[in-house]
Design a protein around this motif. Structure first.
Motif, PDB file in Angstrom:
ATOM      1  N   MET A 160    -105.882 -50.387 100.273  1.00  0.00           N
ATOM      2  CA  MET A 160    -106.870 -50.537 101.333  1.00  0.00           C
ATOM      3  C   MET A 160    -106.336 -51.524 102.355  1.00  0.00           C
ATOM      4  N   ASN A 175    -117.049 -52.163 100.804  1.00  0.00           N
ATOM      5  CA  ASN A 175    -117.325 -50.718 100.820  1.00  0.00           C
ATOM      6  C   ASN A 175    -116.028 -49.936 100.675  1.00  0.00           C
ATOM      7  N   GLY A 176    -114.996 -50.369 101.381  1.00  0.00           N
ATOM      8  CA  GLY A 176    -113.696 -49.728 101.263  1.00  0.00           C
ATOM      9  C   GLY A 176    -113.072 -49.940  99.895  1.00  0.00           C
ATOM     10  N   SER A 208    -105.902 -44.781 109.364  1.00  0.00           N
ATOM     11  CA  SER A 208    -105.215 -44.230 108.191  1.00  0.00           C
ATOM     12  C   SER A 208    -104.120 -43.255 108.622  1.00  0.00           C
ATOM     13  N   ASP A 226    -111.099 -43.369 106.371  1.00  0.00           N
ATOM     14  CA  ASP A 226    -111.369 -44.387 107.378  1.00  0.00           C
ATOM     15  C   ASP A 226    -112.827 -44.827 107.269  1.00  0.00           C
ATOM     16  N   VAL A 227    -113.028 -46.129 107.111  1.00  0.00           N
ATOM     17  CA  VAL A 227    -114.364 -46.723 107.088  1.00  0.00           C
ATOM     18  C   VAL A 227    -114.529 -47.447 108.414  1.00  0.00           C
ATOM     19  N   SER A 230    -114.132 -57.648 108.225  1.00  0.00           N
ATOM     20  CA  SER A 230    -114.058 -57.000 106.914  1.00  0.00           C
ATOM     21  C   SER A 230    -112.987 -57.557 105.989  1.00  0.00           C
ATOM     22  N   ALA A 246    -107.040 -46.325 102.251  1.00  0.00           N
ATOM     23  CA  ALA A 246    -108.318 -46.506 102.935  1.00  0.00           C
ATOM     24  C   ALA A 246    -108.134 -47.556 104.018  1.00  0.00           C
ATOM     25  N   CYS A 247    -108.587 -47.252 105.224  1.00  0.00           N
ATOM     26  CA  CYS A 247    -108.484 -48.196 106.327  1.00  0.00           C
ATOM     27  C   CYS A 247    -109.882 -48.547 106.826  1.00  0.00           C
ATOM     28  N   VAL A 248    -110.104 -49.838 107.033  1.00  0.00           N
ATOM     29  CA  VAL A 248    -111.418 -50.357 107.400  1.00  0.00           C
ATOM     30  C   VAL A 248    -111.317 -51.090 108.728  1.00  0.00           C
ATOM     31  N   CYS A 262    -107.733 -53.629 105.774  1.00  0.00           N
ATOM     32  CA  CYS A 262    -108.787 -54.030 106.709  1.00  0.00           C
ATOM     33  C   CYS A 262    -108.095 -54.614 107.933  1.00  0.00           C
ATOM     34  N   THR A 290    -111.634 -47.245  97.115  1.00  0.00           N
ATOM     35  CA  THR A 290    -110.253 -47.394  96.641  1.00  0.00           C
ATOM     36  C   THR A 290    -110.214 -47.531  95.122  1.00  0.00           C
TER      37      THR A 290
END
Length: 356
Positions: A166, A147-148, A119, A136-137, A316, A106-108, A168, A152
């Protein structure tokens, strides 16, 4: 009939990365020739000593040249991938894992928009398996790290024994506008560039290194303050400009108890049972407001304060920089409880209850 209970995900490790250059607040004031006393005061009273930044290039006259929106997006892409890659690899090294072990990424980010997102770019850059599940957030702001983390943790719980990560990655200097106004001065005095990565797994025996098991999440949106933190398009500047309402710290503080009470509901825990508080380094007034409303001391949020001092607001990923400092301090004992708390646009407060 017995309902199967998903194993609880555990944070195995964390890694962080920044650009190579850091600047004092005075360095930034000097770089842009800022002489307005009110703006200087905002910088000098921010409780920030240094920030890692990618400042605009210097023109032929030795002055910082204002970047176009296209150049800012290119900066976001370049440094987002660079810092995110280094943070992820540092995290893997921290836990003794390999790139091939990653099943979910997961990428934020909030400091730019890309399609495909970070991502996909990190999977290609790092040679991860093309079977990696990804998310992707984008655009959720400073609260988005939790949130991410929620997504995850859910994937890790649903896939016991598999590694979920994850990242950020925030190039906040790719979202700066320098127009001499107090609105942009507040933003420019606060945010820094940095990335943080975290690794999670569920269903494996606990490892000897310290780490937090994630027990529960709780959220709260302050709907009346939906416009208090936002991106607007600035026609004159030809770029996006971030806005922070001066009432944000007080709105967040006034609603902090609501979400913390919801988080602890049904756990048998009280606020006084929480040994470790990891709060987003949103700014001096935000930290003070949260402290007052939750009855916390400066010692309780010492890592939050020190990250703000040394890095500024990293959006983040800020809370993971603080979490890393808590681990390095070595004071968290097995069985103790902690709370992660982030806040950002919405206006939104995100929380997680963890056990060390």
């Amino acid at each position: 009939m017995t309902t199967a209970v998903s194993p609880q995900p555990r944070i195995l490790g964390v890694g962080t990365a920044t650009p190579p250059h850091s600047y004092s607040q005075q360095d930034v004031l000097d770089a842009f020739g800022i002489e307005d006393e009110k703006i200087i005061s905002v910088f000098q009273n921010s409780a920030i000593e240094r920030r890692f930044l990618n400042l605009p290039p210097v023109d032929g006259y030795g002055r910082r040249r204002m970047e176009t929106q296209g150049e800012l997006l290119a900066k976001h892409a370049r440094w987002g991938v660079d810092m995110g890659s280094r943070a992820l690899l540092t995290c893997l090294d921290d836990i003794g894992a390999k790139r091939a072990d990653i099943g979910y990424l997961a990428c934020v980010t909030t400091t730019g928009f890309l399609t495909p997102g970070f991502s996909a770019k990190l999977i290609r850059e790092l040679g991860l398996t093309p079977h990696t599940r990804r998310l992707d957030v984008v655009g959720m702001g400073c609260n988005a790290g939790l949130n991410g983390l929620t997504a995850t943790a859910d994937w890790a719980a649903a896939n016991p024994g598999r590694l979920a990560m994850m990242v950020c990655s925030e190039s906040c200097s790719a979202a700066y506008v320098f127009d001499g106004t107090m609105r942009t001065a507040v933003v420019n005095s606060l945010f820094g560039d940095g990335a943080a990565a975290v690794a999670m797994v569920a269903g494996e025996p606990e490892r000897p290194q310290p780490g937090a098991t994630v027990l529960k999440f709780a959220s709260y949106m302050i709907a009346d303050a939906i416009d208090a933190m936002r991106y607007d398009w600035d026609d004159e500047a030809g770029k996006f400009s971030f806005f922070l309402d001066r009432e944000v710290p007080y709105a967040v503080g006034a609603h902090a108890e609501i979400v913390i009470d919801r988080l602890l509901e049904g756990t048998g825990l009280r606020r006084s049972d929480i040994a470790h508080w990891i709060v987003h380094s949103g700014g001096k007034k935000v930290i003070d407001s949260v402290n007052v409303n939750l009855g916390l001391t400066r010692h309780d949020v010492r890592h939050t304060i020190s990250v703000l001092r040394d890095y500024g607001n990293l959006s983040s990923g800020s809370f993971l920089f603080s979490y890393q400092r808590l681990l390095e301090e070595g004071v968290a004992r097995r069985g103790e409880h902690g709370i992660f708390m982030t806040m950002g646009p919405g206006s939104q407060i995100e929380t997680a209850l963890v056990r060390y």
